[in-house]
Design a protein around this motif. Structure first.
Motif, PDB file in Angstrom:
ATOM      1  N   ILE A 189      43.164 105.860  36.521  1.00 22.80           N
ATOM      2  CA  ILE A 189      41.961 105.950  35.693  1.00 22.80           C
ATOM      3  C   ILE A 189      42.258 106.656  34.381  1.00 22.80           C
ATOM      4  CG2 ILE A 189      39.739 107.149  35.535  1.00 22.80           C
ATOM      5  CD1 ILE A 189      39.224 106.432  38.408  1.00 22.80           C
ATOM      6  N   ALA A 190      43.078 107.716  34.439  1.00 24.07           N
ATOM      7  CA  ALA A 190      43.367 108.494  33.231  1.00 24.07           C
ATOM      8  C   ALA A 190      44.091 107.658  32.186  1.00 24.07           C
ATOM      9  CB  ALA A 190      44.179 109.737  33.587  1.00 24.07           C
ATOM     10  N   PHE A 191      45.081 106.878  32.614  1.00 28.77           N
ATOM     11  CA  PHE A 191      45.914 106.161  31.651  1.00 28.77           C
ATOM     12  C   PHE A 191      45.602 104.674  31.586  1.00 28.77           C
ATOM     13  CE2 PHE A 191      48.263 109.953  32.897  1.00 28.77           C
ATOM     14  CZ  PHE A 191      48.549 110.490  31.655  1.00 28.77           C
ATOM     15  N   GLY A 192      44.797 104.171  32.522  1.00 24.96           N
ATOM     16  CA  GLY A 192      44.379 102.780  32.443  1.00 24.96           C
ATOM     17  C   GLY A 192      43.117 102.585  31.628  1.00 24.96           C
ATOM     18  N   ASP A 193      42.419 103.688  31.307  1.00 19.99           N
ATOM     19  CA  ASP A 193      41.221 103.661  30.455  1.00 19.99           C
ATOM     20  C   ASP A 193      40.139 102.760  31.049  1.00 19.99           C
ATOM     21  OD1 ASP A 193      39.742 104.461  28.258  1.00 19.99           O
ATOM     22  OD2 ASP A 193      40.358 102.748  27.051  1.00 19.99           O
ATOM     23  N   THR A 194      39.997 102.775  32.378  1.00 24.35           N
ATOM     24  CA  THR A 194      38.945 101.970  32.995  1.00 24.35           C
ATOM     25  C   THR A 194      37.604 102.682  32.974  1.00 24.35           C
ATOM     26  OG1 THR A 194      39.586 102.870  35.158  1.00 24.35           O
ATOM     27  CG2 THR A 194      40.577 100.778  34.500  1.00 24.35           C
ATOM     28  N   VAL A 195      37.601 103.991  33.130  1.00 27.17           N
ATOM     29  CA  VAL A 195      36.369 104.777  33.055  1.00 27.17           C
ATOM     30  C   VAL A 195      36.720 106.126  32.449  1.00 27.17           C
ATOM     31  CG1 VAL A 195      36.635 105.678  35.407  1.00 27.17           C
ATOM     32  CG2 VAL A 195      34.376 105.645  34.360  1.00 27.17           C
ATOM     33  N   ARG A 196      35.798 106.665  31.624  1.00 30.49           N
ATOM     34  CA  ARG A 196      36.072 107.900  30.902  1.00 30.49           C
ATOM     35  C   ARG A 196      34.909 108.854  31.085  1.00 30.49           C
ATOM     36  NH1 ARG A 196      37.115 103.966  25.933  1.00 30.49           N
ATOM     37  NH2 ARG A 196      35.037 103.477  26.659  1.00 30.49           N
ATOM     38  N   ILE A 197      35.174 110.109  30.836  1.00 24.70           N
ATOM     39  CA  ILE A 197      34.103 111.108  30.840  1.00 24.70           C
ATOM     40  C   ILE A 197      33.100 110.751  29.745  1.00 24.70           C
ATOM     41  CG2 ILE A 197      33.547 113.537  30.440  1.00 24.70           C
ATOM     42  CD1 ILE A 197      36.269 114.255  31.561  1.00 24.70           C
ATOM     43  N   GLY A 198      31.820 110.701  30.120  1.00 20.82           N
ATOM     44  CA  GLY A 198      30.775 110.332  29.175  1.00 20.82           C
ATOM     45  C   GLY A 198      30.365 108.880  29.236  1.00 20.82           C
ATOM     46  N   GLU A 241      29.682  98.646  37.216  1.00 19.96           N
ATOM     47  CA  GLU A 241      29.289  98.356  35.844  1.00 19.96           C
ATOM     48  C   GLU A 241      29.612  99.557  34.963  1.00 19.96           C
ATOM     49  OE1 GLU A 241      25.338  96.865  35.278  1.00 19.96           O
ATOM     50  OE2 GLU A 241      25.271  95.984  37.277  1.00 19.96           O
ATOM     51  N   ASN A 242      30.302  99.289  33.859  1.00 15.96           N
ATOM     52  CA  ASN A 242      30.573 100.315  32.855  1.00 15.96           C
ATOM     53  C   ASN A 242      29.940  99.849  31.548  1.00 15.96           C
ATOM     54  OD1 ASN A 242      31.551 102.175  31.020  1.00 15.96           O
ATOM     55  ND2 ASN A 242      33.580 102.272  31.931  1.00 15.96           N
ATOM     56  N   TRP A 243      28.798 100.432  31.229  1.00 12.56           N
ATOM     57  CA  TRP A 243      28.054  99.990  30.055  1.00 12.56           C
ATOM     58  C   TRP A 243      28.663 100.497  28.743  1.00 12.56           C
ATOM     59  CZ3 TRP A 243      22.191 100.751  31.635  1.00 12.56           C
ATOM     60  CH2 TRP A 243      21.914  99.902  32.707  1.00 12.56           C
ATOM     61  N   SER A 244      29.646 101.368  28.823  1.00 10.96           N
ATOM     62  CA  SER A 244      30.251 101.924  27.610  1.00 10.96           C
ATOM     63  C   SER A 244      31.541 101.223  27.224  1.00 10.96           C
ATOM     64  CB  SER A 244      30.536 103.426  27.814  1.00 10.96           C
ATOM     65  OG  SER A 244      29.356 104.130  28.097  1.00 10.96           O
ATOM     66  N   ARG A 245      32.019 100.294  28.030  1.00  6.26           N
ATOM     67  CA  ARG A 245      33.237  99.575  27.704  1.00  6.26           C
ATOM     68  C   ARG A 245      32.971  98.584  26.581  1.00  6.26           C
ATOM     69  NH1 ARG A 245      38.297 100.654  28.912  1.00  6.26           N
ATOM     70  NH2 ARG A 245      38.741  98.438  29.055  1.00  6.26           N
ATOM     71  N   GLY A 246      33.888  98.513  25.629  1.00  8.46           N
ATOM     72  CA  GLY A 246      33.746  97.565  24.530  1.00  8.46           C
ATOM     73  C   GLY A 246      32.657  97.929  23.548  1.00  8.46           C
ATOM     74  N   GLY A 247      32.254  99.180  23.492  1.00 10.17           N
ATOM     75  CA  GLY A 247      31.193  99.598  22.585  1.00 10.17           C
ATOM     76  C   GLY A 247      29.979 100.061  23.356  1.00 10.17           C
ATOM     77  N   ALA A 248      29.239 100.965  22.776  1.00  8.53           N
ATOM     78  CA  ALA A 248      28.084 101.543  23.461  1.00  8.53           C
ATOM     79  C   ALA A 248      26.807 100.755  23.257  1.00  8.53           C
ATOM     80  CB  ALA A 248      27.878 102.988  22.989  1.00  8.53           C
ATOM     81  N   GLN A 249      26.783  99.763  22.347  1.00 14.07           N
ATOM     82  CA  GLN A 249      25.562  99.011  22.081  1.00 14.07           C
ATOM     83  C   GLN A 249      25.125  98.237  23.320  1.00 14.07           C
ATOM     84  OE1 GLN A 249      26.740  96.655  18.697  1.00 14.07           O
ATOM     85  NE2 GLN A 249      26.011  98.174  17.245  1.00 14.07           N
ATOM     86  N   MET A 250      23.810  98.203  23.530  1.00 16.64           N
ATOM     87  CA  MET A 250      23.263  97.591  24.733  1.00 16.64           C
ATOM     88  C   MET A 250      22.157  96.605  24.380  1.00 16.64           C
ATOM     89  SD  MET A 250      24.788  98.835  27.443  1.00 16.64           S
ATOM     90  CE  MET A 250      23.594  98.377  28.686  1.00 16.64           C
ATOM     91  N   THR A 251      22.008  95.574  25.230  1.00 21.76           N
ATOM     92  CA  THR A 251      20.905  94.616  25.142  1.00 21.76           C
ATOM     93  C   THR A 251      20.082  94.745  26.416  1.00 21.76           C
ATOM     94  OG1 THR A 251      22.175  93.084  23.776  1.00 21.76           O
ATOM     95  CG2 THR A 251      20.268  92.196  24.946  1.00 21.76           C
ATOM     96  N   GLY A 252      18.790  94.868  26.247  1.00 19.14           N
ATOM     97  CA  GLY A 252      17.904  95.032  27.394  1.00 19.14           C
ATOM     98  C   GLY A 252      16.806  93.998  27.410  1.00 19.14           C
ATOM     99  N   THR A 253      16.189  93.799  28.572  1.00 15.65           N
ATOM    100  CA  THR A 253      15.117  92.818  28.733  1.00 15.65           C
ATOM    101  C   THR A 253      13.873  93.499  29.289  1.00 15.65           C
ATOM    102  OG1 THR A 253      15.929  92.251  30.938  1.00 15.65           O
ATOM    103  CG2 THR A 253      16.695  90.896  29.102  1.00 15.65           C
ATOM    104  N   VAL A 254      12.732  92.966  28.884  1.00 12.34           N
ATOM    105  CA  VAL A 254      11.435  93.430  29.386  1.00 12.34           C
ATOM    106  C   VAL A 254      10.658  92.194  29.839  1.00 12.34           C
ATOM    107  CG1 VAL A 254       9.351  94.746  28.884  1.00 12.34           C
ATOM    108  CG2 VAL A 254      11.488  95.292  27.689  1.00 12.34           C
ATOM    109  N   PHE A 255      10.078  92.244  31.041  1.00  8.64           N
ATOM    110  CA  PHE A 255       9.374  91.096  31.603  1.00  8.64           C
ATOM    111  C   PHE A 255       7.897  91.421  31.805  1.00  8.64           C
ATOM    112  CE2 PHE A 255      13.759  90.365  32.877  1.00  8.64           C
ATOM    113  CZ  PHE A 255      13.919  89.008  32.611  1.00  8.64           C
ATOM    114  N   TRP A 256       7.055  90.369  31.617  1.00  5.79           N
ATOM    115  CA  TRP A 256       5.621  90.460  31.935  1.00  5.79           C
ATOM    116  C   TRP A 256       5.226  89.184  32.690  1.00  5.79           C
ATOM    117  CZ3 TRP A 256       7.499  91.433  27.031  1.00  5.79           C
ATOM    118  CH2 TRP A 256       7.341  92.727  26.541  1.00  5.79           C
ATOM    119  N   HIS A 257       4.409  89.341  33.707  1.00  8.06           N
ATOM    120  CA  HIS A 257       3.775  88.208  34.378  1.00  8.06           C
ATOM    121  C   HIS A 257       2.374  88.068  33.789  1.00  8.06           C
ATOM    122  CE1 HIS A 257       6.766  87.422  37.543  1.00  8.06           C
ATOM    123  NE2 HIS A 257       6.997  88.729  37.471  1.00  8.06           N
ATOM    124  N   LEU A 258       2.118  86.947  33.100  1.00 12.11           N
ATOM    125  CA  LEU A 258       0.866  86.765  32.372  1.00 12.11           C
ATOM    126  C   LEU A 258       0.208  85.445  32.767  1.00 12.11           C
ATOM    127  CD1 LEU A 258       2.046  87.890  28.815  1.00 12.11           C
ATOM    128  CD2 LEU A 258       0.929  89.274  30.564  1.00 12.11           C
TER     129      LEU A 258
END
Length: 348
Positions: A189-198, A241-258
């Motif tokens: 993990i330390a040298f493969g950079d798969t997951v990091r602190i933060g 899931e690592n949401w910080s890999r490849g950049g911290a920007q995120m896309t999210g969805t919001v749903f409504w039943h109407l």
């Protein structure tokens, strides 16, 4: 008891303490001046934490070199020398650990101050933390081994253990298979950079931030301030899931039943207005579309973006709440409702 028998031990011990205190004060003074002169690095200030172990090493060395002249009874000289040897080894290892800690912390602080890339900084932090733990473990093991070898019976035990090293190695390898697996997983993990602190991760359906990484376990702090401790081998043998890999920007969805009569175009305009008022929205994407339909409702989805996982969560909640409030106030008919009709009377 003559005067010389009393004064010589007092002189030896007192002289060693005076030299130790003066040397510690002089070392601290020099480090303070160096810290004030070199403000670009915190190394000299961090080295001030080495004052106590330095004084202990110096005092033990002075007493070890002069204890034979202190007028101690001959039968106690070997025991005193042995005790001073143990103190010297322990204090020297403590001093080495403190110096290594100061160098590692100083290097990381300078790198973090000069590098604006947060992902690279967290990667280096993870690596230096694990390297520091390895160095500390090695120093402690060597110090304990050196202290044990000062006892004559332990030398014979060590020789017999070396003679049976083959059998013991096989037994230890089988018994410590899990621990060794975690150890190598930590280095991977330390040298493969798969997951990091933060990093923001999702493990076992729990969303949180990696707070600590050691050679054997990893701590994830969840959004509700809980701590999940997991073996590091989990992150090398199972998907997560690592949401910080490849950049911290995120896309999210919001749903409504109407209801089918929901005003879609006004909803798109209101979504755009809501997004412009929410500071967590980064301006990249803000769209709304119907993604599914049932006999009674339609499924409306909004796609929004933010700079990181924390902001995307806040943004999704705010969009869901504000658009629902707007529908209640201006288009209550758009909310799903259950249709009920009178039963048709049967033929008589």
């Amino acid at each position: 008891m003559d005067t010389d028998t009393v004064l010589r031990p007092i002189a030896v011990i007192g002289g060693s303490l005076v030299v130790t205190l003066l040397s510690g004060w002089l070392l601290d003074l020099l480090l303070r001046r160096a810290d004030a002169r070199h403000t670009e690095t915190p190394l000299w200030g961090l080295l001030r934490h080495c004052r106590l172990p330095f004084q202990l090493v110096l005092c033990a060395a002075l007493l070890y070199g002069s204890h034979r002249r202190a007028g101690i009874s001959p039968e106690y000289v070997p025991a005193v020398g042995h005790a001073l040897t143990l103190v010297l080894i322990a204090s020297a290892s403590w001093l080495l650990v403190r110096i290594a800690t100061a160098v590692v912390d100083s290097s990381y602080a300078r790198y973090a101050a000069q590098n604006p890339d947060d992902a690279r900084v967290r990667r280096v932090r993870t690596q230096v933390t694990l390297i520091h733990r390895v160095v500390t473990a090695v120093v402690v093991v060597v110090a304990v081994a050196a202290m044990l070898l000062t006892f004559p019976p332990m030398r014979a035990v060590g020789a017999s253990m070396l003679a049976s090293a083959g059998v013991l190695g096989i037994v230890a390898g089988i018994a410590a298979q899990s621990s060794l697996g975690n150890l190598f997983a930590g280095l991977q993990i330390a040298f493969g950079d798969t997951v990091r602190i933060g990093d923001t991760v999702v493990v076992d359906k729990e969303w949180g931030t990696v707070e600590e990484i050691t050679l054997t376990f990893l701590v994830v702090r969840t959004w509700d301030e809980r701590r999940i401790t997991m073996p590091v081998s989990y992150f090398t043998g199972k998907p997560y899931e690592n949401w910080s890999r490849g950049g911290a920007q995120m896309t999210g969805t919001v749903f409504w039943h109407l209801d089918h009569s929901a005003p879609l175009d006004p909803m798109r305009e209101e979504l755009r207005r809501i997004l412009e008022e929410i500071p967590e929205w980064d301006g990249r994407t803000g769209s709304l579309a119907v993604t599914d339909t049932t006999p009674h409702t339609i499924l409306v989805r909004a796609v929004v973006t933010a700079k990181d996982a924390t902001d995307i969560w806040t943004l999704r909640c705010a969009v869901r709440e504000r658009l629902l409030t707007w529908l209640l106030a201006h288009h209550p008919h758009a909310l799903p409702r259950t249709a009920a009709v009178d039963a048709r009377p049967g033929a008589s």
